[in-house]
Structures are given as C-alpha cells and as structure tokens.
Design a protein around this motif. Structure first.
Motif, PDB file in Angstrom:
ATOM      1  N   LEU A 173       0.833  -1.196   0.000  1.00 43.00           N
ATOM      2  CA  LEU A 173       0.000   0.000   0.000  1.00 43.00           C
ATOM      3  C   LEU A 173       0.873   1.254   0.000  1.00 43.00           C
ATOM      4  O   LEU A 173       0.571   2.231  -0.692  1.00 43.00           O
ATOM      5  CB  LEU A 173      -0.928   0.005   1.215  1.00 43.00           C
ATOM      6  CG  LEU A 173      -1.862   1.193   1.345  1.00 43.00           C
ATOM      7  CD1 LEU A 173      -2.754   1.306   0.122  1.00 43.00           C
ATOM      8  CD2 LEU A 173      -2.698   1.073   2.594  1.00 43.00           C
ATOM      9  N   THR A 174       1.976   1.208   0.726  1.00 40.77           N
ATOM     10  CA  THR A 174       2.894   2.348   0.760  1.00 40.77           C
ATOM     11  C   THR A 174       3.457   2.640  -0.624  1.00 40.77           C
ATOM     12  O   THR A 174       3.522   3.789  -1.054  1.00 40.77           O
ATOM     13  CB  THR A 174       4.053   2.077   1.748  1.00 40.77           C
ATOM     14  OG1 THR A 174       3.502   1.824   3.038  1.00 40.77           O
ATOM     15  CG2 THR A 174       5.000   3.246   1.831  1.00 40.77           C
ATOM     16  N   ALA A 175       3.850   1.603  -1.336  1.00 35.89           N
ATOM     17  CA  ALA A 175       4.380   1.776  -2.692  1.00 35.89           C
ATOM     18  C   ALA A 175       3.299   2.289  -3.635  1.00 35.89           C
ATOM     19  O   ALA A 175       3.565   3.137  -4.489  1.00 35.89           O
ATOM     20  CB  ALA A 175       4.954   0.463  -3.210  1.00 35.89           C
ATOM     21  N   SER A 176       2.071   1.812  -3.476  1.00 34.76           N
ATOM     22  CA  SER A 176       0.967   2.287  -4.319  1.00 34.76           C
ATOM     23  C   SER A 176       0.712   3.769  -4.101  1.00 34.76           C
ATOM     24  O   SER A 176       0.509   4.529  -5.059  1.00 34.76           O
ATOM     25  CB  SER A 176      -0.309   1.507  -4.013  1.00 34.76           C
ATOM     26  OG  SER A 176      -0.148   0.162  -4.352  1.00 34.76           O
ATOM     27  N   CYS A 177       0.734   4.192  -2.841  1.00 34.81           N
ATOM     28  CA  CYS A 177       0.538   5.612  -2.530  1.00 34.81           C
ATOM     29  C   CYS A 177       1.697   6.449  -3.062  1.00 34.81           C
ATOM     30  O   CYS A 177       1.490   7.557  -3.569  1.00 34.81           O
ATOM     31  CB  CYS A 177       0.388   5.815  -1.025  1.00 34.81           C
ATOM     32  SG  CYS A 177      -1.165   5.198  -0.381  1.00 34.81           S
ATOM     33  N   ALA A 178       2.907   5.926  -2.970  1.00 31.79           N
ATOM     34  CA  ALA A 178       4.070   6.639  -3.505  1.00 31.79           C
ATOM     35  C   ALA A 178       3.967   6.782  -5.012  1.00 31.79           C
ATOM     36  O   ALA A 178       4.309   7.831  -5.575  1.00 31.79           O
ATOM     37  CB  ALA A 178       5.358   5.902  -3.133  1.00 31.79           C
ATOM     38  N   GLY A 179       3.488   5.751  -5.687  1.00 33.21           N
ATOM     39  CA  GLY A 179       3.304   5.815  -7.136  1.00 33.21           C
ATOM     40  C   GLY A 179       2.261   6.840  -7.529  1.00 33.21           C
ATOM     41  O   GLY A 179       2.440   7.595  -8.485  1.00 33.21           O
ATOM     42  N   ALA A 180       1.161   6.890  -6.787  1.00 32.57           N
ATOM     43  CA  ALA A 180       0.115   7.876  -7.065  1.00 32.57           C
ATOM     44  C   ALA A 180       0.639   9.288  -6.840  1.00 32.57           C
ATOM     45  O   ALA A 180       0.350  10.199  -7.623  1.00 32.57           O
ATOM     46  CB  ALA A 180      -1.096   7.617  -6.180  1.00 32.57           C
ATOM     47  N   ASP A 181       1.428   9.472  -5.795  1.00 34.35           N
ATOM     48  CA  ASP A 181       2.012  10.783  -5.512  1.00 34.35           C
ATOM     49  C   ASP A 181       2.976  11.198  -6.617  1.00 34.35           C
ATOM     50  O   ASP A 181       2.978  12.337  -7.067  1.00 34.35           O
ATOM     51  CB  ASP A 181       2.730  10.768  -4.161  1.00 34.35           C
ATOM     52  CG  ASP A 181       3.291  12.117  -3.799  1.00 34.35           C
ATOM     53  OD1 ASP A 181       2.520  13.103  -3.793  1.00 34.35           O
ATOM     54  OD2 ASP A 181       4.499  12.198  -3.515  1.00 34.35           O
ATOM     55  N   ALA A 221       7.686   1.961 -11.861  1.00 34.70           N
ATOM     56  CA  ALA A 221       8.877   2.779 -11.580  1.00 34.70           C
ATOM     57  C   ALA A 221       8.520   3.990 -10.722  1.00 34.70           C
ATOM     58  O   ALA A 221       9.334   4.433  -9.905  1.00 34.70           O
ATOM     59  CB  ALA A 221       9.515   3.231 -12.887  1.00 34.70           C
ATOM     60  N   ASP A 222       7.319   4.532 -10.885  1.00 34.63           N
ATOM     61  CA  ASP A 222       6.888   5.658 -10.056  1.00 34.63           C
ATOM     62  C   ASP A 222       6.775   5.243  -8.590  1.00 34.63           C
ATOM     63  O   ASP A 222       7.095   6.006  -7.689  1.00 34.63           O
ATOM     64  CB  ASP A 222       5.536   6.203 -10.532  1.00 34.63           C
ATOM     65  CG  ASP A 222       5.611   6.830 -11.901  1.00 34.63           C
ATOM     66  OD1 ASP A 222       6.629   7.489 -12.191  1.00 34.63           O
ATOM     67  OD2 ASP A 222       4.655   6.665 -12.685  1.00 34.63           O
ATOM     68  N   ALA A 223       6.307   4.041  -8.368  1.00 31.86           N
ATOM     69  CA  ALA A 223       6.122   3.550  -7.003  1.00 31.86           C
ATOM     70  C   ALA A 223       7.447   3.312  -6.298  1.00 31.86           C
ATOM     71  O   ALA A 223       7.524   3.390  -5.072  1.00 31.86           O
ATOM     72  CB  ALA A 223       5.311   2.263  -7.016  1.00 31.86           C
ATOM     73  N   TYR A 224       8.488   3.032  -7.054  1.00 29.06           N
ATOM     74  CA  TYR A 224       9.779   2.721  -6.441  1.00 29.06           C
ATOM     75  C   TYR A 224      10.847   3.756  -6.782  1.00 29.06           C
ATOM     76  O   TYR A 224      12.029   3.442  -6.823  1.00 29.06           O
ATOM     77  CB  TYR A 224      10.228   1.322  -6.871  1.00 29.06           C
ATOM     78  CG  TYR A 224       9.291   0.255  -6.326  1.00 29.06           C
ATOM     79  CD1 TYR A 224       9.338  -0.098  -4.990  1.00 29.06           C
ATOM     80  CD2 TYR A 224       8.348  -0.354  -7.138  1.00 29.06           C
ATOM     81  CE1 TYR A 224       8.473  -1.051  -4.481  1.00 29.06           C
ATOM     82  CE2 TYR A 224       7.473  -1.302  -6.644  1.00 29.06           C
ATOM     83  CZ  TYR A 224       7.542  -1.648  -5.305  1.00 29.06           C
ATOM     84  OH  TYR A 224       6.692  -2.586  -4.795  1.00 29.06           O
ATOM     85  N   ALA A 225      10.432   5.007  -7.021  1.00 30.73           N
ATOM     86  CA  ALA A 225      11.382   6.086  -7.307  1.00 30.73           C
ATOM     87  C   ALA A 225      12.257   6.343  -6.084  1.00 30.73           C
ATOM     88  O   ALA A 225      11.803   6.211  -4.945  1.00 30.73           O
ATOM     89  CB  ALA A 225      10.630   7.356  -7.690  1.00 30.73           C
TER      90      ALA A 225
END
Length: 53
Positions: free
Chosen positions: A3-11, A31-35
């Motif tokens: 969920l944390t990675a999903s939120c990071a990707g959306a951000d 790649a956005d989720a794991y920037a």
C-alpha cells in the motif's frame, strides 16, 4: 506491491502532472512507485537537501 508503494506511485504520478512532465491522464507505472527518495521525498523536492533528524 505494498500500500505504501501504491501511494508513492500515485504521488509521483500527481507530481509529474503538476510539473508538466506528463499530461493528464497519466497512469502511474511501477517505476513511479519505487522512485528513489531522500528522507521520504523525491530528489528535487523542498527539504531533500536536509539530513534526516
């Protein structure tokens, strides 16, 4: 993907649209989720030059 990675990707996707790097609608990629982040912020964002307390 967590969920944390999903939120990071959306951000990251929202930031790309806001800065004009991508056009709306933009679908976040893995790649956005794991920037790479600095102190929880993407490089170039305010506060990234500060060390974590």
């Amino acid at each position: 993907m967590t969920l944390t990675a999903s939120c990071a990707g959306a951000d990251a996707a929202r930031y790309k649209i806001k800065t004009g790097e991508a056009e709306f609608p933009y679908l976040a990629a893995r790649a956005d989720a794991y920037a790479h982040t600095v102190n929880g912020r993407r490089a170039g964002r305010p506060g990234t030059h500060l060390l974590a307390a």
